[in-house]
Motif scaffolding. Sequence first.
Motif, PDB file in Angstrom:
ATOM      1  N   GLU A   3     -11.374   2.907  22.143  1.00  0.00           N
ATOM      2  CA  GLU A   3     -11.520   4.238  22.726  1.00  0.00           C
ATOM      3  C   GLU A   3     -11.606   5.301  21.624  1.00  0.00           C
ATOM      4  O   GLU A   3     -12.365   6.257  21.732  1.00  0.00           O
ATOM      5  N   MET A   4     -10.805   5.099  20.564  1.00  0.00           N
ATOM      6  CA  MET A   4     -10.840   6.038  19.445  1.00  0.00           C
ATOM      7  C   MET A   4     -12.213   6.033  18.772  1.00  0.00           C
ATOM      8  O   MET A   4     -12.753   7.085  18.415  1.00  0.00           O
ATOM      9  N   LEU A   5     -12.779   4.856  18.613  1.00  0.00           N
ATOM     10  CA  LEU A   5     -14.113   4.747  18.011  1.00  0.00           C
ATOM     11  C   LEU A   5     -15.164   5.448  18.880  1.00  0.00           C
ATOM     12  O   LEU A   5     -16.018   6.174  18.366  1.00  0.00           O
ATOM     13  N   VAL A   6     -15.081   5.208  20.178  1.00  0.00           N
ATOM     14  CA  VAL A   6     -16.026   5.850  21.101  1.00  0.00           C
ATOM     15  C   VAL A   6     -15.903   7.364  20.982  1.00  0.00           C
ATOM     16  O   VAL A   6     -16.907   8.080  20.871  1.00  0.00           O
ATOM     17  N   LEU A  29     -22.402   2.767  19.347  1.00  0.00           N
ATOM     18  CA  LEU A  29     -21.683   2.817  20.622  1.00  0.00           C
ATOM     19  C   LEU A  29     -22.035   1.612  21.495  1.00  0.00           C
ATOM     20  O   LEU A  29     -21.167   1.038  22.157  1.00  0.00           O
ATOM     21  N   ALA A  30     -23.293   1.240  21.486  1.00  0.00           N
ATOM     22  CA  ALA A  30     -23.747   0.120  22.321  1.00  0.00           C
ATOM     23  C   ALA A  30     -23.162  -1.213  21.850  1.00  0.00           C
ATOM     24  O   ALA A  30     -23.070  -2.158  22.639  1.00  0.00           O
ATOM     25  N   GLN A  31     -22.772  -1.298  20.588  1.00  0.00           N
ATOM     26  CA  GLN A  31     -22.221  -2.550  20.062  1.00  0.00           C
ATOM     27  C   GLN A  31     -20.748  -2.735  20.400  1.00  0.00           C
ATOM     28  O   GLN A  31     -20.219  -3.840  20.302  1.00  0.00           O
ATOM     29  N   SER A  38     -13.097   3.799  27.827  1.00  0.00           N
ATOM     30  CA  SER A  38     -14.296   4.124  27.051  1.00  0.00           C
ATOM     31  C   SER A  38     -15.336   4.818  27.922  1.00  0.00           C
ATOM     32  O   SER A  38     -15.984   5.785  27.488  1.00  0.00           O
ATOM     33  N   MET A  39     -15.481   4.334  29.141  1.00  0.00           N
ATOM     34  CA  MET A  39     -16.443   4.951  30.070  1.00  0.00           C
ATOM     35  C   MET A  39     -16.033   6.383  30.374  1.00  0.00           C
ATOM     36  O   MET A  39     -16.876   7.272  30.447  1.00  0.00           O
ATOM     37  N   SER A  64     -28.018   0.179  27.689  1.00  0.00           N
ATOM     38  CA  SER A  64     -27.335  -1.110  27.452  1.00  0.00           C
ATOM     39  C   SER A  64     -25.827  -0.964  27.660  1.00  0.00           C
ATOM     40  O   SER A  64     -25.171  -1.907  28.112  1.00  0.00           O
ATOM     41  N   ILE A  65     -25.286   0.209  27.376  1.00  0.00           N
ATOM     42  CA  ILE A  65     -23.858   0.456  27.649  1.00  0.00           C
ATOM     43  C   ILE A  65     -23.613   0.397  29.153  1.00  0.00           C
ATOM     44  O   ILE A  65     -22.629  -0.197  29.616  1.00  0.00           O
ATOM     45  N   VAL A  66     -24.520   0.996  29.919  1.00  0.00           N
ATOM     46  CA  VAL A  66     -24.397   0.976  31.387  1.00  0.00           C
ATOM     47  C   VAL A  66     -24.417  -0.460  31.890  1.00  0.00           C
ATOM     48  O   VAL A  66     -23.592  -0.851  32.729  1.00  0.00           O
TER      49      VAL A  66
END
Length: 151
Positions: A3-6, A29-31, A38-39, A64-66
């Motif tokens: 979550e921190m990275l996002v 973000l996608a990786q 995160s969402m 791709s995240i979706v």
Amino acid sequence: QNEMLVDKLCQRFPKCTSISQKANISFCLAQLKINEKSMKILNDHFKLYKDALFDDDVFKNFTSIVTKAKKFAKPELKQHIEEWEAKLIEHSTMGVENNRAGEKAKQAKRKALKRSTRNTRSSKMGTESSMVKDLSTDDLEADKENISMSN
């Protein structure tokens, strides 16, 4: 951790100076593994990256995240994901249209500039040619006077 990275990656979007940098961040973000928190962070920071959604690479990365998020989502979260996806699509199409309009405006500006320089040149030439006509008319009249005086 995730979550921190996002959050940190989302915070970098406004600081980017080129669309390729935004594409790189969206790729990162996608990786990441996406979870509910995160969402929520992605949805909360939407305003930070919405202007980059016109770019195909950025949009594909968010798509791709979706796709990943839909796989793990509970039914009540799926609705939020679908709403977020609709926002992504909406801003992507708006951004593409704005980008096209901007390109058309640039082309119109270039054409107008060419036209104005062409008109400026032709008006200068028109002035010169009228001066030449005036001179030739004056010469013709002077010649007529000389001929009539000699007779």
